[in-house]
Design an enzyme around this catalytic site. Structure first.
Site, PDB file in Angstrom:
ATOM      1  N   LYS A 183      25.638  -3.177  -0.769  1.00  0.00           N
ATOM      2  CA  LYS A 183      27.107  -3.103  -0.862  1.00  0.00           C
ATOM      3  C   LYS A 183      27.698  -2.345   0.318  1.00  0.00           C
ATOM      4  CE  LYS A 183      26.873  -2.636  -5.898  1.00  0.00           C
ATOM      5  NZ  LYS A 183      27.094  -1.669  -6.985  1.00  0.00           N
TER       6      LYS A 183
ATOM      7  N   ARG B 232      11.374   4.071   3.194  1.00  0.00           N
ATOM      8  CA  ARG B 232      10.989   3.093   4.230  1.00  0.00           C
ATOM      9  C   ARG B 232      12.226   2.270   4.558  1.00  0.00           C
ATOM     10  NH1 ARG B 232       5.862  -0.899   4.571  1.00  0.00           N
ATOM     11  NH2 ARG B 232       4.985   1.112   5.134  1.00  0.00           N
TER      12      ARG B 232
ATOM     13  N   HIS C 146       5.353   6.109  11.606  1.00  0.00           N
ATOM     14  CA  HIS C 146       4.801   5.960  10.255  1.00  0.00           C
ATOM     15  C   HIS C 146       3.847   7.127  10.008  1.00  0.00           C
ATOM     16  CE1 HIS C 146       3.455   4.318   6.579  1.00  0.00           C
ATOM     17  NE2 HIS C 146       3.213   3.076   6.919  1.00  0.00           N
TER      18      HIS C 146
ATOM     19  N   ARG D  35       0.800  -1.229   0.000  1.00  0.00           N
ATOM     20  CA  ARG D  35       0.000   0.000   0.000  1.00  0.00           C
ATOM     21  C   ARG D  35       0.826   1.269   0.000  1.00  0.00           C
ATOM     22  NH1 ARG D  35      -2.793  -3.640   1.826  1.00  0.00           N
ATOM     23  NH2 ARG D  35      -0.915  -4.100   2.953  1.00  0.00           N
ATOM     24  N   THR D  36       1.768   1.350   0.943  1.00  0.00           N
ATOM     25  CA  THR D  36       2.432   2.638   1.128  1.00  0.00           C
ATOM     26  C   THR D  36       3.178   3.028  -0.146  1.00  0.00           C
ATOM     27  OG1 THR D  36       2.600   2.144   3.460  1.00  0.00           O
ATOM     28  CG2 THR D  36       3.936   3.958   2.664  1.00  0.00           C
TER      29      THR D  36
END
Ligand code: NCD
Length: 360
Positions: free
Chosen positions: A80, A101, A129, A51-52
């Site tokens: 890396k 995120r 959030h 969703r986000t």
């Protein structure tokens, strides 16, 4: 230039403005179709999301802008060993705004301090959030017609649920709001919310373990998933995972005028039979997420255009002699980040890590 890292970065008035813009977008989407022509949003998702990420992408596309990014940490240079600071500087060369995120708590904060474009925290570990909270606030406002004088029940994994933390921070600012915190003892709300928000500001709240008993008094019920990926011990997760299941029988004890929210994904905590109840608002909530992210992108790009200079953080008042011990904090893996602590409760002399807000 501004970023959105914590919901408290915005005042209650600014949140109300975003809610109003989002409502206008929902009513007149055609007026917004060219607002972000030639602008680019980069989505840097180091943790799974449906969703986000897609709602950010849909939001930017509906504003006439373009999107680029990745949805898997292994396909980025983080695999890396690239630092968050370097990644943020690099992404700033390609995009006008970043949505990040990350499983590490405080990672978007580090990004915002190094990017030359606005950064949006799209979820950092079990911490915050804020864009889900904007979604939740728009949903409560549309479903209930108000944001004041509400009894809000939050049920499930209140310890690891980042959406819960940001929502309590935001809703505690509205007049007459009370919280009923429904969780097993192992999953109670963490100290940075309990002490920094609820206790400090004298917000009425109670902690209970029974959803049945809480049901009749709630205006809003915010169900959450038990967050398997944040548990150190699988057995504890297995024991707690089905503690709460909202079903038709439980809904029979709820007020006629109330709404059920869930940030989704749902695992097992709301039975599918509840979906057809008019009070079940969680799929309407998903659509609201797109509108409010459109409003947010417009706000942050507008502010960046008016004032392109990044706000520098003044670290002179921070303590340097305390070490953060939260294993999930970004400062545990990025060696060059100084451990810094801020005084959050002068009466009790409590200091917290500036990245993850754990007590130090
Ligand atoms: C939430 C999240 O990622 O924290 N989902 C979302 O963003 N809609 C809730 C969850 O994962 O349980």
């Amino acid at each position: 230039m501004r970023s959105l890292i914590s919901i408290l970065d915005f005042s209650a008035e600014e949140i109300n403005e975003l809610v109003n813009t989002a409502r206008d977008i929902a009513d007149h989407p055609e007026s917004y179709r060219e607002k972000c022509c030639h602008k680019k949003l980069a989505t840097a998702f180091f943790e799974p999301s449906t969703r986000t990420r897609l709602s950010f992408e849909a939001a930017m596309l509906e504003l006439g802008g373009s999107v680029l990014g990745f949805s898997d940490a292994n396909s980025s240079s983080a695999a890396k060993g690239e630092s968050m600071a370097d990644t943020a500087k690099v992404l700033s060369c390609y995009a006008d705004i970043l949505a990040i995120r990350h499983p590490r708590e405080g990672a978007p904060y580090v990004a915002a301090n190094n990017a030359t474009v606005p950064v949006i925290n799209a979820g950092d570990g079990g911490h915050n959030h804020p864009t889900q909270t904007l979604t939740d606030i728009l949903t409560i406002s549309r479903e209930m017609g108000r944001l004041e004088n509400l009894t809000i029940g939050l049920c499930g994994d209140l310890k690891h649920g980042r959406t819960v933390h940001s929502l309590v921070e935001a809703m505690a600012r509205y007049e007459g709001v009370k919280f009923v915190l429904i969780s097993p003892p192992e999953l109670k709300i963490p100290g940075f919310i309990r002490f920094n928000v609820l206790e400090r500001d004298g917000i009425p709240y109670e902690e209970v373990s029974s959803l049945d008993e809480a049901m009749p008094k709630l205006d809003v019920l915010y169900m959450t998933r038990i967050q398997r990926e944040r548990f150190d011990c699988v057995e504890t997760y297995e024991r707690l995972k089905d503690t709460y299941i909202l079903n038709v029988e439980k809904m029979a004890h709820a007020k006629k005028q109330m709404c059920v929210l869930h940030p989704l994904p749902r695992v097992n905590e709301i039975s599918v039979a509840v979906d057809s109840d008019p009070r079940a608002a969680y799929f309407r909530q998903v659509l609201n997420g797109k509108y409010v992210r459109m409003a947010l992108i417009l706000k942050l790009l507008g502010e960046a255009e008016r004032n392109p200079v990044r706000q520098t953080i003044d670290i002179s008042g921070y303590l340097r002699d305390r070490t953060c011990t939260n294993p999930k904090c970004i400062c545990q893996v990025e060696q060059e980040l100084p451990h810094l602590a801020k005084l959050t409760d002068p009466r009790a002399n409590i200091y917290r890590c500036i990245y993850c807000e754990h007590k130090v």
